[in-house]
Motif scaffolding. Sequence first.
Motif, mmCIF file in Angstrom:
data_model
loop_
_atom_site.group_PDB
_atom_site.id
_atom_site.type_symbol
_atom_site.label_atom_id
_atom_site.label_comp_id
_atom_site.label_asym_id
_atom_site.label_seq_id
_atom_site.Cartn_x
_atom_site.Cartn_y
_atom_site.Cartn_z
ATOM 1 N N ILE A 1 0.869 -1.182 0.000
ATOM 2 C CA ILE A 1 0.000 0.000 0.000
ATOM 3 C C ILE A 1 0.902 1.227 0.000
ATOM 4 O O ILE A 1 1.779 1.374 0.855
ATOM 5 C CB ILE A 1 -0.901 0.023 1.261
ATOM 6 C CG1 ILE A 1 -1.861 -1.166 1.241
ATOM 7 C CG2 ILE A 1 -1.675 1.333 1.347
ATOM 8 C CD1 ILE A 1 -2.698 -1.325 2.500
ATOM 9 N N GLU A 2 0.721 2.095 -0.990
ATOM 10 C CA GLU A 2 1.503 3.328 -1.040
ATOM 11 C C GLU A 2 0.886 4.332 -0.086
ATOM 12 O O GLU A 2 -0.317 4.579 -0.126
ATOM 13 C CB GLU A 2 1.500 3.899 -2.460
ATOM 14 C CG GLU A 2 2.521 3.235 -3.350
ATOM 15 C CD GLU A 2 2.642 3.945 -4.687
ATOM 16 O OE1 GLU A 2 2.550 5.190 -4.708
ATOM 17 O OE2 GLU A 2 2.802 3.251 -5.699
ATOM 18 N N ARG A 3 1.720 4.903 0.768
ATOM 19 C CA ARG A 3 1.197 5.858 1.745
ATOM 20 C C ARG A 3 1.812 7.218 1.457
ATOM 21 O O ARG A 3 3.021 7.388 1.510
ATOM 22 C CB ARG A 3 1.576 5.380 3.147
ATOM 23 C CG ARG A 3 1.011 6.243 4.243
ATOM 24 C CD ARG A 3 1.430 5.692 5.600
ATOM 25 N NE ARG A 3 1.092 6.680 6.625
ATOM 26 C CZ ARG A 3 1.804 6.875 7.706
ATOM 27 N NH1 ARG A 3 2.887 6.170 7.926
ATOM 28 N NH2 ARG A 3 1.450 7.777 8.599
ATOM 29 N N TYR A 4 0.949 8.198 1.116
ATOM 30 C CA TYR A 4 1.499 9.529 0.815
ATOM 31 C C TYR A 4 1.559 10.369 2.086
ATOM 32 O O TYR A 4 0.607 10.442 2.840
ATOM 33 C CB TYR A 4 0.647 10.271 -0.225
ATOM 34 C CG TYR A 4 1.131 11.696 -0.408
ATOM 35 C CD1 TYR A 4 2.289 11.949 -1.139
ATOM 36 C CD2 TYR A 4 0.503 12.760 0.219
ATOM 37 C CE1 TYR A 4 2.772 13.236 -1.263
ATOM 38 C CE2 TYR A 4 0.977 14.056 0.107
ATOM 39 C CZ TYR A 4 2.118 14.293 -0.637
ATOM 40 O OH TYR A 4 2.623 15.563 -0.751
ATOM 41 N N ARG A 5 2.718 10.965 2.285
ATOM 42 C CA ARG A 5 2.871 11.951 3.348
ATOM 43 C C ARG A 5 3.981 12.885 2.938
ATOM 44 O O ARG A 5 4.965 12.467 2.326
ATOM 45 C CB ARG A 5 3.252 11.238 4.655
ATOM 46 C CG ARG A 5 3.201 12.147 5.875
ATOM 47 C CD ARG A 5 4.011 11.606 7.035
ATOM 48 N NE ARG A 5 5.416 12.019 6.941
ATOM 49 C CZ ARG A 5 6.333 11.733 7.864
ATOM 50 N NH1 ARG A 5 6.009 11.033 8.910
ATOM 51 N NH2 ARG A 5 7.583 12.133 7.717
ATOM 52 N N GLY A 6 3.852 14.178 3.227
ATOM 53 C CA GLY A 6 4.935 15.106 2.903
ATOM 54 C C GLY A 6 6.198 14.729 3.659
ATOM 55 O O GLY A 6 6.140 14.102 4.716
ATOM 56 N N GLY A 7 7.340 15.094 3.117
ATOM 57 C CA GLY A 7 8.601 14.784 3.787
ATOM 58 C C GLY A 7 8.735 15.559 5.091
ATOM 59 O O GLY A 7 8.055 16.562 5.307
ATOM 60 N N PRO A 8 9.623 15.109 5.985
ATOM 61 C CA PRO A 8 9.776 15.795 7.270
ATOM 62 C C PRO A 8 10.705 17.011 7.173
ATOM 63 O O PRO A 8 11.651 17.024 6.383
ATOM 64 C CB PRO A 8 10.394 14.712 8.161
ATOM 65 C CG PRO A 8 11.160 13.844 7.214
ATOM 66 C CD PRO A 8 10.437 13.895 5.892
ATOM 67 N N LEU A 9 10.429 18.035 7.984
ATOM 68 C CA LEU A 9 11.374 19.133 8.191
ATOM 69 C C LEU A 9 12.161 18.771 9.451
ATOM 70 O O LEU A 9 11.586 18.716 10.551
ATOM 71 C CB LEU A 9 10.631 20.463 8.395
ATOM 72 C CG LEU A 9 9.740 20.941 7.237
ATOM 73 C CD1 LEU A 9 9.001 22.231 7.620
ATOM 74 C CD2 LEU A 9 10.565 21.189 5.982
ATOM 75 N N VAL A 10 13.458 18.481 9.287
ATOM 76 C CA VAL A 10 14.268 17.941 10.398
ATOM 77 C C VAL A 10 15.249 19.004 10.872
ATOM 78 O O VAL A 10 15.917 19.664 10.067
ATOM 79 C CB VAL A 10 15.034 16.672 9.940
ATOM 80 C CG1 VAL A 10 15.759 16.038 11.117
ATOM 81 C CG2 VAL A 10 14.082 15.667 9.317
ATOM 82 N N VAL A 11 15.372 19.158 12.195
ATOM 83 C CA VAL A 11 16.257 20.168 12.787
ATOM 84 C C VAL A 11 17.719 19.757 12.595
ATOM 85 O O VAL A 11 18.074 18.585 12.761
ATOM 86 C CB VAL A 11 15.943 20.319 14.298
ATOM 87 C CG1 VAL A 11 16.859 21.349 14.950
ATOM 88 C CG2 VAL A 11 14.492 20.717 14.489
ATOM 89 N N LEU A 12 18.547 20.741 12.279
ATOM 90 C CA LEU A 12 19.978 20.473 12.068
ATOM 91 C C LEU A 12 20.726 20.345 13.394
ATOM 92 O O LEU A 12 21.511 19.428 13.589
ATOM 93 C CB LEU A 12 20.581 21.604 11.231
ATOM 94 C CG LEU A 12 22.077 21.517 10.949
ATOM 95 C CD1 LEU A 12 22.382 20.304 10.079
ATOM 96 C CD2 LEU A 12 22.582 22.788 10.275
#
Length: 601
Positions: free
Chosen positions: A479-490
Amino acid sequence: MKDIRNIAIVAHVDHGKTTLIDEMLKQSGTVAAHRELAERAMDTNQLERERGITILAKCTAIEHGDTTINIIDTPGHADFGGEVERVLKMVDSVLLLVDAFEGPMPQTKFVLKKSLQLGHKPIVVINKIDRPTARPDEVLDMVFDLFVDLEANDEQLDFPIVYASGLNGFAMHELGEEQKDLEPLFEAILEHIAPPKDNPEGPLQMQVATLNYDDYLGRVAIGRVFSGKMRVGDNVVIARRDGSTSKARITKLYGFKGLEKVERDEIGAGEICAVTGMEAILPGETICDPDHIEPMDMIEIDEPTLSMIFMVNDSPFAGLEGKYLTSRQIRERLDRELEHNVALRVEDTDRPEAFKVSGRGELHLSVLLEQMRREGYELQVSQPEVIIRTDENGNKLEPIEKVVIEVEADYAGTVIRKLQERKGEMTHMTQNNDGSQRIEFLVPARGLIGYRSEFLTDTRGTGIMHTNFHEYGPYRGDIERYRGGPLVVLEKGETTAYSLYNLQERGVLFVGPGEDVYGGQVIGENSRENELVVNPCKGKKLTNVRASGSDDALILTPPKRFSLEKAIEFIAPDEYVEITPESIRVRKNILHHGKRKAAKK
């Protein structure tokens, strides 16, 4: 023997069980008229009151004339079905509550099926009859069809019907009768539910259905005496789940009356009671006469369908907010939960700091996590995974859920398309009187992870969705699950309004200004699918040059805050939810950006 009736009230979530019991307590005079009765008085747990659902089965008793009616209030949510399965064996029949508009829902079918298998002859109560949209005649036909589908025998099909409004405190045998009080319901209970046929002269047999814990008395076992009598001070034998036996002594006995436990010296056959002095006793085990050790059949509980990894919190903020942090403390708390939460499973993993915890569904596990967090525990959990089985031919089987959706016609197309993308199969579709659609699907359990919030967005918050475990069926593919990519803290620091203002056009943020964050924490969802490493702690470089417009007030969009369930739904396989008494954070399992890139390669 006393004149007793033992009943359980079963229904789908939100069909009005606990509210009806409130009125029964008041009208029977069990709770004094001058005493203020809290709304949904049986929901004593703080989480139950907040969420408006029943989580734990509870006992009460009311007096009607010379008859004692023992009532068990059961959970209506599918994830707490383990509670329902245990208590049904304690009672002689059930009141099946059905909403006069919604009709039978997935959990109605689940609890009715269990009741019919035990030979109960239910009384059907069509509740919320005062709703303007009520359609009692249609709902009655739907209930009858459900009994037929579940292969009820002729005696069970000839069920008595009561029309009621738990909120307004009236019941009637026929539509159109005068709406006075709940007397017709009490009459139906006394007429159609047989008193217990247990043997008061036989050797003692009491089966434990559920457990409570008291700070002073220790473990309190609640169950029904099926044979003989129990007296305070008697020596007894506990027949264990593994076939062994151990000796014990009854220190206190309690009956139930209204919202209180009443101390008693003796309890006879057919009664539901609470007993203390039983060390390490578990649900399903039998308390026997030492001279006649005859254990009763164990209560069978359906297997869990979903598992998560609970592990020690190893983030840079570990130990700042919680009181219990170590793997030993987490394991002890899970072991305590296993004593009464029989639908739960806990297994060790190849890592000493991580445990695999399996339950009935996301809500079942998230309620446990919420309780632990309120008690001061700090931990992190992985994305939920469904439990896959294989049949004798080696084919993969996965849990399939029955999903019932009520939605306005304008949104039905979107819902059908989204569930078909998640390998759902539509089985039934009807139109309600108010123009809304009722659609039934069979969907793999893994296809529903993360769907509930998407469903509410798609239906503008107007849709209603109910799910219940259906069966283990053939594996339906990826099952393909769409979700936007994460904004990850540097890197670690404190967020600034200047930095967040520039980041908010990239996607949805989960943090506001002035919050502490660490490298590897997920602080937002990117509008695109790729992972983006960002620095939300960057301040504005100050110069002595001023330009008009550059120092205007920064307007920030309010951040999206996660509840525990939403965070668990949101995370991807390479992310964890960090849970502390104060915060819920989403983070990458590998915090260092360089190491994460290397691991992907």
